[in-house]
Design a protein around this motif. Structure first.
Motif, PDB file in Angstrom:
ATOM      1  N   UNK A   1       2.820  63.030 -51.445  1.00 27.51           N
ATOM      2  CA  UNK A   1       3.898  63.570 -52.274  1.00 27.51           C
ATOM      3  C   UNK A   1       4.572  62.475 -53.086  1.00 27.51           C
ATOM      4  N   UNK A   2       4.729  61.303 -52.477  1.00 26.54           N
ATOM      5  CA  UNK A   2       5.502  60.231 -53.114  1.00 26.54           C
ATOM      6  C   UNK A   2       4.731  58.937 -52.896  1.00 26.54           C
ATOM      7  N   UNK A   3       4.077  58.465 -53.943  1.00 26.59           N
ATOM      8  CA  UNK A   3       3.142  57.354 -53.758  1.00 26.59           C
ATOM      9  C   UNK A   3       3.874  56.040 -53.456  1.00 26.59           C
TER      10      UNK A   3
ATOM     11  N   UNK B   1      -4.534  47.395 -52.552  1.00 26.19           N
ATOM     12  CA  UNK B   1      -5.339  46.581 -53.467  1.00 26.19           C
ATOM     13  C   UNK B   1      -4.605  46.357 -54.798  1.00 26.19           C
ATOM     14  N   UNK B   2      -5.044  45.338 -55.529  1.00 31.21           N
ATOM     15  CA  UNK B   2      -4.466  45.033 -56.844  1.00 31.21           C
ATOM     16  C   UNK B   2      -3.064  44.473 -56.690  1.00 31.21           C
ATOM     17  N   UNK B   3      -2.228  44.743 -57.689  1.00 31.71           N
ATOM     18  CA  UNK B   3      -0.863  44.188 -57.663  1.00 31.71           C
ATOM     19  C   UNK B   3       0.125  45.091 -56.918  1.00 31.71           C
ATOM     20  N   UNK B   4      -0.386  46.160 -56.308  1.00 32.80           N
ATOM     21  CA  UNK B   4       0.477  47.038 -55.519  1.00 32.80           C
ATOM     22  C   UNK B   4       1.193  48.093 -56.338  1.00 32.80           C
ATOM     23  N   UNK B   5       1.010  48.051 -57.670  1.00 30.39           N
ATOM     24  CA  UNK B   5       1.644  49.085 -58.501  1.00 30.39           C
ATOM     25  C   UNK B   5       0.624  50.185 -58.793  1.00 30.39           C
ATOM     26  N   UNK B   6       1.041  51.453 -58.698  1.00 33.06           N
ATOM     27  CA  UNK B   6       0.109  52.547 -58.978  1.00 33.06           C
ATOM     28  C   UNK B   6      -0.451  52.474 -60.409  1.00 33.06           C
TER      29      UNK B   6
ATOM     30  N   UNK C   1      -2.673  61.180 -62.808  1.00 33.28           N
ATOM     31  CA  UNK C   1      -1.601  61.047 -61.809  1.00 33.28           C
ATOM     32  C   UNK C   1      -1.655  59.653 -61.195  1.00 33.28           C
ATOM     33  N   UNK C   2      -0.544  59.163 -60.622  1.00 35.59           N
ATOM     34  CA  UNK C   2      -0.528  57.798 -60.080  1.00 35.59           C
ATOM     35  C   UNK C   2      -1.406  57.668 -58.838  1.00 35.59           C
TER      36      UNK C   2
ATOM     37  N   UNK D   1      -3.407  59.562 -54.006  1.00 39.49           N
ATOM     38  CA  UNK D   1      -3.020  60.120 -55.305  1.00 39.49           C
ATOM     39  C   UNK D   1      -1.759  60.947 -55.124  1.00 39.49           C
ATOM     40  N   UNK D   2      -0.770  60.676 -55.969  1.00 40.43           N
ATOM     41  CA  UNK D   2       0.466  61.471 -55.918  1.00 40.43           C
ATOM     42  C   UNK D   2       0.227  62.781 -56.637  1.00 40.43           C
ATOM     43  N   UNK D   3       0.584  63.895 -55.971  1.00 37.93           N
ATOM     44  CA  UNK D   3       0.345  65.202 -56.606  1.00 37.93           C
ATOM     45  C   UNK D   3       1.670  65.957 -56.750  1.00 37.93           C
TER      46      UNK D   3
END
Lengths: 134, 134
Positions: free
Chosen positions: A85-87, A102-107, A114-115, A132-134
């Motif tokens: 619900x809330x990424x 993984x990555x820089x931690x930002x969606x 979607x993020x 995935x935030x839905x």
């Protein structure tokens, strides 16, 4: 925290052959190829009654799935994607539990607009997990 | 032909650790271990709102997942299971399309007490596919 299984992603060395196999041999509802240049992949979604299969094929020389296909030339199951619900809340809770994002931690924005975030396979029994935030 | 995704199976080197990770880090609804001696595995089902994750751990020295865990010591996604209405009709149609059925081609009774068959990964983009009659 996690909700529905949004999709299972399968990396394939030949997108048309894979789509044809799912359409004709398995009788599935196979969509059209979509280029996702931000993610370095071309995807085809297969709609099942309760979830989706995402066929992944490399787009560009630095596609993130080139390495996977080098190790698995016939293709293989690449990741599972769980809905949240809330990424950002999910990310923070997972980081507190010791799981690595993984990555820089930002969606990033995923194939459905979607993020999304990916979690380190070593923290989940060798399984690459997408949220995935839905 | 194929219907719902019944489950995604993940082979794990430590069943309790995997169950704890899904329960606490991912907040999922994790069941109890069940021994399946006919299949050489102990399984735990994780109930998601739309499908299941099946954690697989070897039971016995000749478990069919020993080889997978030797190649993938951290674990990994082992197979996907699609539901079919009539497993014998599905088998015959797949064989006509050129797909190979593993074993002697006769369904076995799977972890849900229903007839199952496995298809050769080389015919499905490196993905081991289980069919379950529902």
């Amino acid at each position: 925290m996690i909700g529905r299984l949004n999709h299972v992603a399968i990396a394939v060395p030949d997108l048309e052959a894979a789509a044809a196999q799912y359409r004709s041999a398995l009788g599935a509802n196979v969509g059209e190829p979509q280029d996702e240049p931000d993610h370095g992949v071309t995807v085809i979604f297969i709609e099942l009654p309760n979830t989706k299969i995402e066929l992944l094929y490399p787009l560009g020389d630095d596609s993130p799935i080139n390495g996977f296909l080098e190790k698995n030339p016939s293709g293989g199951i690449h990741h599972v994607c769980y809905e949240v619900d809330d990424i950002l809340a999910a990310r923070d809770q997972l980081k507190e539990s010791g799981a690595r994002v993984l990555g820089n931690g930002e969606p990033k924005i995923g194939a459905h607009g979607k993020p999304v975030l990916f979690l380190h396979p070593k923290d989940f029994q060798g399984t690459l997990v997408e949220l995935e935030q839905v």
